[in-house]
Write an enzyme that holds these catalytic residues in place. Structure first.
Site, PDB file in Angstrom:
ATOM      1  N   HIS A  51      -3.509   7.860   6.280  1.00 42.31           N
ATOM      2  CA  HIS A  51      -3.663   6.568   5.613  1.00 42.31           C
ATOM      3  C   HIS A  51      -5.056   6.039   5.930  1.00 42.31           C
ATOM      4  O   HIS A  51      -5.733   5.533   5.045  1.00 42.31           O
ATOM      5  CB  HIS A  51      -2.570   5.609   6.089  1.00 42.31           C
ATOM      6  CG  HIS A  51      -2.579   4.298   5.378  1.00 42.31           C
ATOM      7  ND1 HIS A  51      -2.452   4.198   4.005  1.00 42.31           N
ATOM      8  CD2 HIS A  51      -2.713   3.024   5.832  1.00 42.31           C
ATOM      9  CE1 HIS A  51      -2.512   2.923   3.650  1.00 42.31           C
ATOM     10  NE2 HIS A  51      -2.662   2.193   4.740  1.00 42.31           N
ATOM     11  N   GLU A  76      -1.962   5.070  13.716  1.00 42.78           N
ATOM     12  CA  GLU A  76      -1.703   6.355  13.067  1.00 42.78           C
ATOM     13  C   GLU A  76      -2.112   7.525  13.957  1.00 42.78           C
ATOM     14  O   GLU A  76      -1.396   8.531  14.045  1.00 42.78           O
ATOM     15  CB  GLU A  76      -2.444   6.425  11.733  1.00 42.78           C
ATOM     16  CG  GLU A  76      -2.103   7.665  10.918  1.00 42.78           C
ATOM     17  CD  GLU A  76      -2.637   7.609   9.504  1.00 42.78           C
ATOM     18  OE1 GLU A  76      -2.203   8.421   8.679  1.00 42.78           O
ATOM     19  OE2 GLU A  76      -3.504   6.743   9.222  1.00 42.78           O
ATOM     20  N   HIS A  79      -9.901   1.871  -0.161  1.00 38.80           N
ATOM     21  CA  HIS A  79      -8.453   1.674  -0.108  1.00 38.80           C
ATOM     22  C   HIS A  79      -8.003   1.135  -1.463  1.00 38.80           C
ATOM     23  O   HIS A  79      -8.239  -0.022  -1.795  1.00 38.80           O
ATOM     24  CB  HIS A  79      -8.081   0.700   1.003  1.00 38.80           C
ATOM     25  CG  HIS A  79      -6.610   0.650   1.287  1.00 38.80           C
ATOM     26  ND1 HIS A  79      -5.666   1.286   0.487  1.00 38.80           N
ATOM     27  CD2 HIS A  79      -5.898   0.041   2.266  1.00 38.80           C
ATOM     28  CE1 HIS A  79      -4.465   1.073   0.970  1.00 38.80           C
ATOM     29  NE2 HIS A  79      -4.578   0.321   2.053  1.00 38.80           N
ATOM     30  N   LYS A  85     -10.436   7.836   2.278  1.00 39.34           N
ATOM     31  CA  LYS A  85     -10.776   6.475   1.860  1.00 39.34           C
ATOM     32  C   LYS A  85     -12.270   6.166   2.031  1.00 39.34           C
ATOM     33  O   LYS A  85     -12.752   5.162   1.505  1.00 39.34           O
ATOM     34  CB  LYS A  85      -9.918   5.456   2.612  1.00 39.34           C
ATOM     35  CG  LYS A  85      -8.461   5.433   2.133  1.00 39.34           C
ATOM     36  CD  LYS A  85      -7.651   4.364   2.837  1.00 39.34           C
ATOM     37  CE  LYS A  85      -6.257   4.232   2.247  1.00 39.34           C
ATOM     38  NZ  LYS A  85      -5.397   5.396   2.479  1.00 39.34           N
ATOM     39  N   CYS A 126       0.794  -1.230   0.000  1.00 36.94           N
ATOM     40  CA  CYS A 126       0.000   0.000   0.000  1.00 36.94           C
ATOM     41  C   CYS A 126       0.828   1.283   0.000  1.00 36.94           C
ATOM     42  O   CYS A 126       0.266   2.377   0.019  1.00 36.94           O
ATOM     43  CB  CYS A 126      -0.967  -0.013   1.178  1.00 36.94           C
ATOM     44  SG  CYS A 126      -2.028  -1.462   1.174  1.00 36.94           S
ATOM     45  N   PHE A 166       1.803  -3.296   4.732  1.00 40.97           N
ATOM     46  CA  PHE A 166       2.162  -4.513   5.457  1.00 40.97           C
ATOM     47  C   PHE A 166       3.681  -4.576   5.671  1.00 40.97           C
ATOM     48  O   PHE A 166       4.460  -4.062   4.872  1.00 40.97           O
ATOM     49  CB  PHE A 166       1.725  -5.746   4.672  1.00 40.97           C
ATOM     50  CG  PHE A 166       0.248  -6.007   4.704  1.00 40.97           C
ATOM     51  CD1 PHE A 166      -0.584  -5.380   5.617  1.00 40.97           C
ATOM     52  CD2 PHE A 166      -0.325  -6.898   3.814  1.00 40.97           C
ATOM     53  CE1 PHE A 166      -1.939  -5.635   5.656  1.00 40.97           C
ATOM     54  CE2 PHE A 166      -1.688  -7.169   3.836  1.00 40.97           C
ATOM     55  CZ  PHE A 166      -2.492  -6.537   4.753  1.00 40.97           C
TER      56      PHE A 166
END
Length: 372
Positions: A266, A277, A300, A295, A139, A357
């Site tokens: 994010h 976050e 996403h 998002k 991502c 990830f």
């Protein structure tokens, strides 16, 4: 090598569930339109919310047309000093799936259409770029592509860099996130106490970066990376990796935390990501700049997320607007400033976060250019 030329975003195009252009995307966000749809075909015996591009043309056609649009509008006819950088986590996986599901066999699968660099492979057929590079870091893929663009421009290696972030919907990714139990059955609501999870989506985002600014340029003035390696699929709960990436980006931009006016988070809508976050942001920004996740409009978009949210950040600076959070009714933090409406604001610097990830973290800092 240290030349220190600047990297300016001079043109861009976006296609997502929130619209077939960057202007449609920004309008959808400001007007808080419903852009995510409910789907029952990807995950067996379950409805999940996903972000689909609403266009009759194929993903490949939209990609080629979008690149041509950006290049033509930029009056670039000679690409001999232009680098193509692609960020994607899916590559041509959806094409492979469609062939396999139809034939029930691997025999007719074209490996050149499957790999991560298949996007660059197809674009090179149409445009004579000097060279190409493909990033696949989950991502953060297109955020890292933008970071690399800034690096080669600042060192004077290229004058023009076309960054493409692109991921199409495919069963592998949707079912993979379903297996992790992080998919939502409704449009995601990042940072809300009642959030269910994330929405897997598709998008194409294309940005032309150059070492000279034009009338409406926005500068990519800082890039920060980190790798906390806390867990394969979950970020450090205290947000240590996110914090380091933001700190490194601001140091690269040579600005202090107090200069940041808005943070495009994010913000996927999962408990682990949102809390991590939020902890990072709250520990760094005592001045509480506005923070939100877009998002809830785009979903996403995985490897395309960094690029499409870069476009949103750039447009915030161009239009001097902080974009709203959608359906954020019960924020789970009172030490962070959210806004539920589009808000005219004096913006000078915007931070955009992308986390992936394996603890792979990238933060970008965008700055308003002076008139002179």
């Amino acid at each position: 090598m240290k030349i220190n030329k600047k990297a300016y975003i001079n043109n861009f195009h976006a296609i997502s569930s929130a619209g077939n252009s960057a202007e449609e995307l920004f309008e959808s966000i400001c007007e808080k339109k419903d852009c995510i749809s409910i789907d029952s075909t990807y995950v067996k015996d379950r409805n999940v919310a996903i972000g689909k591009i609403k266009n009759d043309k194929s993903f490949k056609e939209l990609l080629l047309e979008g690149c041509k649009k950006v290049l033509d509008e930029s009056s670039l006819s000679d690409y001999s000093n232009t680098l193509l950088i692609v960020g994607s986590s899916v590559g041509g996986m959806s094409i492979t799936e469609s062939v396999y599901f139809q034939d029930k066999s691997y025999e007719n699968i074209d490996y050149k259409e499957h790999t991560i660099d298949s996007i660059a492979y197809n674009l090179k057929k149409e445009f004579t770029f000097y060279d190409d590079v493909s990033f696949s870091t989950a991502c953060t893929s297109s955020a890292n592509a933008l970071g690399y663009a800034k690096e080669v421009l600042s060192k004077g290696i290229y004058k023009n860099v076309l960054v493409v972030g692109a991921d199409s919907l495919c069963s592998t990714t949707v079912c993979g996130f379903a297996a992790l139990s992080v998919l939502s059955s409704k449009p995601c609501t990042p940072f809300d106490k009642n959030r269910e999870g994330m929405n897997v989506s598709e998008a194409i985002a294309i940005l032309l970066l150059q070492d000279e600014k034009t009338k409406n340029s926005v500068e990519l003035c800082g890039v920060g990376y980190s790798s906390d390696s806390h867990h394969m699929t979950q970020p450090h709960p205290d947000g240590l990796g996110a914090r380091n990436a933001i700190e490194n980006a601001l140091a690269d931009a040579n600005i202090t935390f107090e200069k940041v006016d808005y943070i495009n988070a994010h913000g996927t809508g999962t408990i682990a990501n949102d809390n991590s976050e939020a902890n990072a942001v709250a520990s760094l920004f005592t001045n509480q700049p506005y923070l939100g996740s877009t998002k809830s409009f785009t979903g996403h978009t995985l490897g395309a997320a960094g690029a499409i949210e870069a476009i949103i950040s750039v447009m915030c600076l161009q239009k001097q607007i902080v974009v709203p959070c959608k359906d954020l009714e019960n924020p789970n933090r009172d030490d962070i400033s959210f806004t539920n409406e589009a808000l005219p604001c004096d913006l000078n610097y915007v931070v955009s976060n992308s986390f992936a990830f394996g603890g792979n973290n990238t933060s970008l800092v965008f700055g308003k250019c002076n008139e002179n």
